[in-house]
Design a protein around this motif. Structure first.
Motif, PDB file in Angstrom:
ATOM      1  N   ILE A 166       0.952  -1.244   0.126  1.00 30.66           N
ATOM      2  CA  ILE A 166      -0.102   0.020   0.190  1.00 30.66           C
ATOM      3  C   ILE A 166       0.744   1.206  -0.058  1.00 30.66           C
ATOM      4  CG2 ILE A 166      -1.595   1.413   1.283  1.00 30.66           C
ATOM      5  CD1 ILE A 166      -2.754  -1.222   2.367  1.00 30.66           C
ATOM      6  N   THR A 167       1.834   1.304   0.790  1.00 27.50           N
ATOM      7  CA  THR A 167       2.669   2.428   0.991  1.00 27.50           C
ATOM      8  C   THR A 167       3.793   2.603  -0.169  1.00 27.50           C
ATOM      9  OG1 THR A 167       4.104   1.079   2.483  1.00 27.50           O
ATOM     10  CG2 THR A 167       2.377   2.521   3.426  1.00 27.50           C
ATOM     11  N   ASP A 168       4.454   1.421  -0.566  1.00 20.48           N
ATOM     12  CA  ASP A 168       5.415   1.588  -1.548  1.00 20.48           C
ATOM     13  C   ASP A 168       4.689   1.248  -2.932  1.00 20.48           C
ATOM     14  OD1 ASP A 168       7.605   1.744  -3.032  1.00 20.48           O
ATOM     15  OD2 ASP A 168       8.336   0.061  -2.474  1.00 20.48           O
ATOM     16  N   ASN A 169       3.742   2.412  -3.475  1.00 22.41           N
ATOM     17  CA  ASN A 169       3.125   1.966  -4.517  1.00 22.41           C
ATOM     18  C   ASN A 169       3.839   2.906  -5.856  1.00 22.41           C
ATOM     19  OD1 ASN A 169       2.694   4.711  -3.979  1.00 22.41           O
ATOM     20  ND2 ASN A 169       0.379   4.597  -4.140  1.00 22.41           N
ATOM     21  N   ALA A 170       5.111   2.853  -5.850  1.00 23.09           N
ATOM     22  CA  ALA A 170       5.954   3.720  -6.949  1.00 23.09           C
ATOM     23  C   ALA A 170       5.885   2.873  -8.316  1.00 23.09           C
ATOM     24  CB  ALA A 170       7.353   3.870  -6.535  1.00 23.09           C
ATOM     25  N   ILE A 171       5.829   1.818  -8.179  1.00 21.78           N
ATOM     26  CA  ILE A 171       5.661   0.763  -9.582  1.00 21.78           C
ATOM     27  C   ILE A 171       4.565   0.008  -9.450  1.00 21.78           C
ATOM     28  CG2 ILE A 171       6.883  -1.083 -10.884  1.00 21.78           C
ATOM     29  CD1 ILE A 171       9.549  -0.019  -9.713  1.00 21.78           C
ATOM     30  N   GLY A 172       3.550   0.119 -10.418  1.00 27.22           N
ATOM     31  CA  GLY A 172       2.417  -0.588 -10.414  1.00 27.22           C
ATOM     32  C   GLY A 172       2.240  -1.317 -11.689  1.00 27.22           C
ATOM     33  N   LYS A 173       1.859  -2.416 -11.843  1.00 30.35           N
ATOM     34  CA  LYS A 173       1.442  -3.323 -13.083  1.00 30.35           C
ATOM     35  C   LYS A 173       0.061  -3.745 -13.215  1.00 30.35           C
ATOM     36  CE  LYS A 173       6.157  -4.874 -13.850  1.00 30.35           C
ATOM     37  NZ  LYS A 173       7.163  -5.922 -14.007  1.00 30.35           N
ATOM     38  N   TYR A 174      -0.647  -3.493 -14.247  1.00 26.13           N
ATOM     39  CA  TYR A 174      -2.161  -3.815 -14.525  1.00 26.13           C
ATOM     40  C   TYR A 174      -2.414  -4.367 -15.917  1.00 26.13           C
ATOM     41  CZ  TYR A 174      -2.063   0.294 -11.380  1.00 26.13           C
ATOM     42  OH  TYR A 174      -1.710   1.134 -10.173  1.00 26.13           O
ATOM     43  N   PRO A 175      -2.394  -5.933 -15.656  1.00 27.51           N
ATOM     44  CA  PRO A 175      -3.148  -6.383 -17.012  1.00 27.51           C
ATOM     45  C   PRO A 175      -4.399  -5.815 -17.233  1.00 27.51           C
ATOM     46  CG  PRO A 175      -2.790  -8.054 -15.093  1.00 27.51           C
ATOM     47  CD  PRO A 175      -2.855  -6.662 -14.392  1.00 27.51           C
ATOM     48  N   ILE A 176      -4.185  -5.355 -18.520  1.00 28.21           N
ATOM     49  CA  ILE A 176      -5.280  -4.842 -19.367  1.00 28.21           C
ATOM     50  C   ILE A 176      -6.003  -5.754 -20.310  1.00 28.21           C
ATOM     51  CG2 ILE A 176      -6.039  -2.908 -20.905  1.00 28.21           C
ATOM     52  CD1 ILE A 176      -4.869  -2.083 -18.423  1.00 28.21           C
ATOM     53  N   THR A 177      -7.356  -6.141 -19.999  1.00 26.61           N
ATOM     54  CA  THR A 177      -8.155  -7.165 -20.570  1.00 26.61           C
ATOM     55  C   THR A 177      -9.206  -6.239 -21.212  1.00 26.61           C
ATOM     56  OG1 THR A 177      -9.464  -7.804 -18.618  1.00 26.61           O
ATOM     57  CG2 THR A 177      -7.533  -8.910 -19.246  1.00 26.61           C
ATOM     58  N   SER A 178      -9.642  -5.075 -20.861  1.00 23.75           N
ATOM     59  CA  SER A 178     -10.754  -4.196 -21.689  1.00 23.75           C
ATOM     60  C   SER A 178     -10.470  -2.845 -21.786  1.00 23.75           C
ATOM     61  CB  SER A 178     -11.942  -4.591 -20.847  1.00 23.75           C
ATOM     62  OG  SER A 178     -11.869  -3.930 -19.418  1.00 23.75           O
ATOM     63  N   PHE A 179     -11.044  -2.259 -22.496  1.00 20.51           N
ATOM     64  CA  PHE A 179     -10.884  -0.551 -22.580  1.00 20.51           C
ATOM     65  C   PHE A 179     -11.533   0.032 -21.276  1.00 20.51           C
ATOM     66  CE2 PHE A 179     -12.115   3.504 -25.146  1.00 20.51           C
ATOM     67  CZ  PHE A 179     -10.863   3.961 -25.122  1.00 20.51           C
ATOM     68  N   LYS A 180     -12.452  -0.541 -20.863  1.00 18.09           N
ATOM     69  CA  LYS A 180     -12.998   0.128 -19.719  1.00 18.09           C
ATOM     70  C   LYS A 180     -12.074   0.092 -18.525  1.00 18.09           C
ATOM     71  CE  LYS A 180     -17.114   0.745 -16.727  1.00 18.09           C
ATOM     72  NZ  LYS A 180     -18.310   0.245 -16.510  1.00 18.09           N
ATOM     73  N   GLN A 181     -11.320  -1.199 -18.530  1.00 22.86           N
ATOM     74  CA  GLN A 181     -10.361  -1.226 -17.496  1.00 22.86           C
ATOM     75  C   GLN A 181      -9.303  -0.315 -17.460  1.00 22.86           C
ATOM     76  OE1 GLN A 181      -8.407  -5.149 -17.562  1.00 22.86           O
ATOM     77  NE2 GLN A 181      -7.893  -4.941 -15.526  1.00 22.86           N
ATOM     78  N   PHE A 182      -8.710  -0.002 -18.764  1.00 26.04           N
ATOM     79  CA  PHE A 182      -7.564   0.885 -19.142  1.00 26.04           C
ATOM     80  C   PHE A 182      -8.152   2.228 -18.663  1.00 26.04           C
ATOM     81  CE2 PHE A 182      -5.599   4.093 -21.649  1.00 26.04           C
ATOM     82  CZ  PHE A 182      -4.222   3.790 -21.233  1.00 26.04           C
ATOM     83  N   LEU A 183      -9.117   2.617 -19.102  1.00 25.02           N
ATOM     84  CA  LEU A 183      -9.894   4.077 -18.885  1.00 25.02           C
ATOM     85  C   LEU A 183     -10.091   4.233 -17.114  1.00 25.02           C
ATOM     86  CD1 LEU A 183     -12.590   4.278 -21.524  1.00 25.02           C
ATOM     87  CD2 LEU A 183     -10.486   5.415 -21.547  1.00 25.02           C
ATOM     88  N   CYS A 184     -10.424   3.234 -16.370  1.00 26.43           N
ATOM     89  CA  CYS A 184     -10.740   3.448 -14.868  1.00 26.43           C
ATOM     90  C   CYS A 184      -9.286   3.369 -14.478  1.00 26.43           C
ATOM     91  CB  CYS A 184     -11.392   2.157 -14.470  1.00 26.43           C
ATOM     92  SG  CYS A 184     -13.202   2.448 -14.736  1.00 26.43           S
ATOM     93  N   ILE A 185      -8.313   2.678 -14.874  1.00 19.57           N
ATOM     94  CA  ILE A 185      -7.132   3.001 -14.062  1.00 19.57           C
ATOM     95  C   ILE A 185      -6.474   4.381 -14.455  1.00 19.57           C
ATOM     96  CG2 ILE A 185      -4.579   1.824 -14.325  1.00 19.57           C
ATOM     97  CD1 ILE A 185      -5.881  -0.702 -14.790  1.00 19.57           C
ATOM     98  N   GLY A 186      -6.485   4.542 -15.877  1.00 20.73           N
ATOM     99  CA  GLY A 186      -5.949   5.815 -16.135  1.00 20.73           C
ATOM    100  C   GLY A 186      -6.566   7.029 -15.373  1.00 20.73           C
ATOM    101  N   ILE A 187      -7.952   7.056 -15.199  1.00 23.55           N
ATOM    102  CA  ILE A 187      -8.544   8.207 -14.457  1.00 23.55           C
ATOM    103  C   ILE A 187      -8.340   8.138 -13.031  1.00 23.55           C
ATOM    104  CG2 ILE A 187     -10.914   9.055 -13.718  1.00 23.55           C
ATOM    105  CD1 ILE A 187     -12.048   8.037 -16.618  1.00 23.55           C
ATOM    106  N   ARG A 188      -8.053   6.868 -12.515  1.00 21.46           N
ATOM    107  CA  ARG A 188      -8.056   6.805 -11.087  1.00 21.46           C
ATOM    108  C   ARG A 188      -6.586   7.517 -10.851  1.00 21.46           C
ATOM    109  NH1 ARG A 188      -7.773   1.033  -9.149  1.00 21.46           N
ATOM    110  NH2 ARG A 188      -5.452   1.110  -9.668  1.00 21.46           N
ATOM    111  N   LEU A 189      -5.448   7.318 -11.737  1.00 20.93           N
ATOM    112  CA  LEU A 189      -4.176   7.613 -11.542  1.00 20.93           C
ATOM    113  C   LEU A 189      -4.240   9.239 -11.691  1.00 20.93           C
ATOM    114  CD1 LEU A 189      -2.000   5.091 -13.568  1.00 20.93           C
ATOM    115  CD2 LEU A 189      -2.242   5.372 -11.043  1.00 20.93           C
TER     116      LEU A 189
END
Length: 404
Positions: free
Chosen positions: A258-281
């Motif tokens: 939780i505290t060391d979140n400098a590096i994150g990896k997200y498998p992208i299986t859908s466009f909505k998933q990419f959009l939600c991750i991008g918006i959250r960032l």
């Protein structure tokens, strides 16, 4: 390896789900897929976004960059045009797809692939975020080639149906995501609302619940979404064949994630998933999106920033919009300055006397006039507002003495 060569479907390559990675140490993001060569049993990496600045992908795919760039909507339409070449429609018809598979020969599939690959290359290179679709397109084309003349098996049917659903939903999701960002990030910034972006998102979520409106990012705002970012990592670090970690060990591991979140990896299986991750960032970094007042391109800044110009190079100059605007503002301020106004009048009178031959061209008066201007400009700026008129009048008298 040429990802867009029609011959790639003839090779025994298997492309894994694309992974979106961010590195806050280097402020970079990547989008890539690992592929396996089933003949040589070796693996490689195909990169779609290579070390771009964080947030570049989400800004580009939602057309929050340069206005003259081809809109992502054009790419969505091109990808839709590809589907019929694979016997797929946006409303998936299993029977029609089976007919396609049974009736098309190896040469038919090769011919379709030769038409499809240039379109995919154009779409994915202009809009790299859409490259998450590459493994799915490749899998469908490769399997159609391997099973040509036969009915589609269960795996191919599922992949074709998913591809139909993904491509068919691109434009709708694009519109929903833009509407969300317009409401949460862009409109409040225009109204000078001085609140963190994440706070505005929470308020908007509450408003949507109150007004029975759709909230595109509601899942990303929930507590469960936060948990999902690290709980899978805890489980993958636990050997399923060993004893379960004790509570303190489990808690410490979760805390570090939780505290060391400098590096994150997200498998992208859908466009909505990419959009939600991008918006959250974007929300986590408390960013707002503004339109540059010079080039009209969009740019992102902290919500506390009053910056109105971007850092792109302005037209055919060698300076950024921000630098160009700053210099322009300085010049405008300078030319409206009362000291400079008087200096300009005196300079023009002195130059006219030189031109008429009444003074030599190398007269020291010109340098003395400029020195007096600089002296009184500094004095004027460092004087209280109510006392500036006296400085201005003193400058006028000194100017007259010098020229007379």
């Amino acid at each position: 390896m040429n990802l867009y060569s029609p011959n790639i479907i003839k090779n025994d390559f298997h492309f894994n789900v694309a992974t979106y990675s961010i590195n806050r140490h280097t402020h970079e993001e990547t989008l890539s897929t690992i592929y396996d060569d089933e003949n040589t049993h070796k693996s490689g990496t195909a990169s779609f976004i290579k070390k771009a600045a964080i947030h570049t992908g989400i800004m580009e795919i939602l057309d929050y960059d340069m206005p003259e760039k081809e809109s992502a909507v054009v790419a969505f339409q091109k990808l839709k045009s590809v589907l019929p070449l694979l016997g797929i429609n946006c409303t998936f018809d299993e029977e029609a797809f089976n007919v396609y598979c049974c009736e098309h020969t190896l040469k038919d599939i090769e011919a379709s692939t030769e038409q499809i690959m240039p379109i995919l290359q154009s779409c994915f290179e202009k809009h790299p975020a859409l490259s998450y679709l590459y493994p799915l397109f490749h899998m469908v084309m490769r399997t159609c080639y391997q099973q040509s003349g036969k009915p589609a098996d269960t795996e191919l049917l599922q992949a074709a149906k998913l591809l139909s659903k993904e491509v068919g939903s691109l434009e709708t999701l694009y519109t929903q995501a833009r509407d969300y960002l317009d409401a949460v990030i862009i409109a409040p910034s225009k109204q000078d609302v001085q609140l963190p972006s994440s706070t505005i998102a929470e308020i908007y979520h509450s408003y949507c619940l109150y007004a029975s409106k759709q909230d595109f990012q509601s899942d990303a705002l929930s507590a469960m979404e936060v948990k999902e970012t690290f709980l899978p990592d805890i489980h993958t670090h636990t050997d399923t064949h060993s004893n379960t970690q004790d509570w303190i060990e489990y808690l410490n591991h979760a805390s570090n994630l939780i505290t060391d979140n400098a590096i994150g990896k997200y498998p992208i299986t859908s466009f909505k998933q990419f959009l939600c991750i991008g918006i959250r960032l974007l929300l986590e970094d408390e960013l707002v999106i503004k339109k540059c007042r010079l080039c009209n391109g969009y740019f992102r800044v902290k919500y506390t920033s009053n910056q109105e110009y971007c850092t792109r190079i302005y037209r055919d100059t060698s300076t950024t919009c921000n630098e160009y605007a700053s210099r322009k503002s300085y010049k405008e301020k300078l030319f409206s300055h009362p000291i400079h106004t008087e200096f300009t009048k005196s300079y023009n009178r002195l130059y006219a006397r030189i031109r008429r031959g009444k003074l030599p061209a190398d007269t020291p008066l010109m340098d003395q006039l400029k020195a007096l201007h600089d002296e009184y400009t500094e004095k004027y700026e460092n004087t209280h507002q109510k006392d500036r008129e006296a400085i201005w009048k003193e400058y006028i008298e000194r100017n007259k003495e010098l020229l007379n």
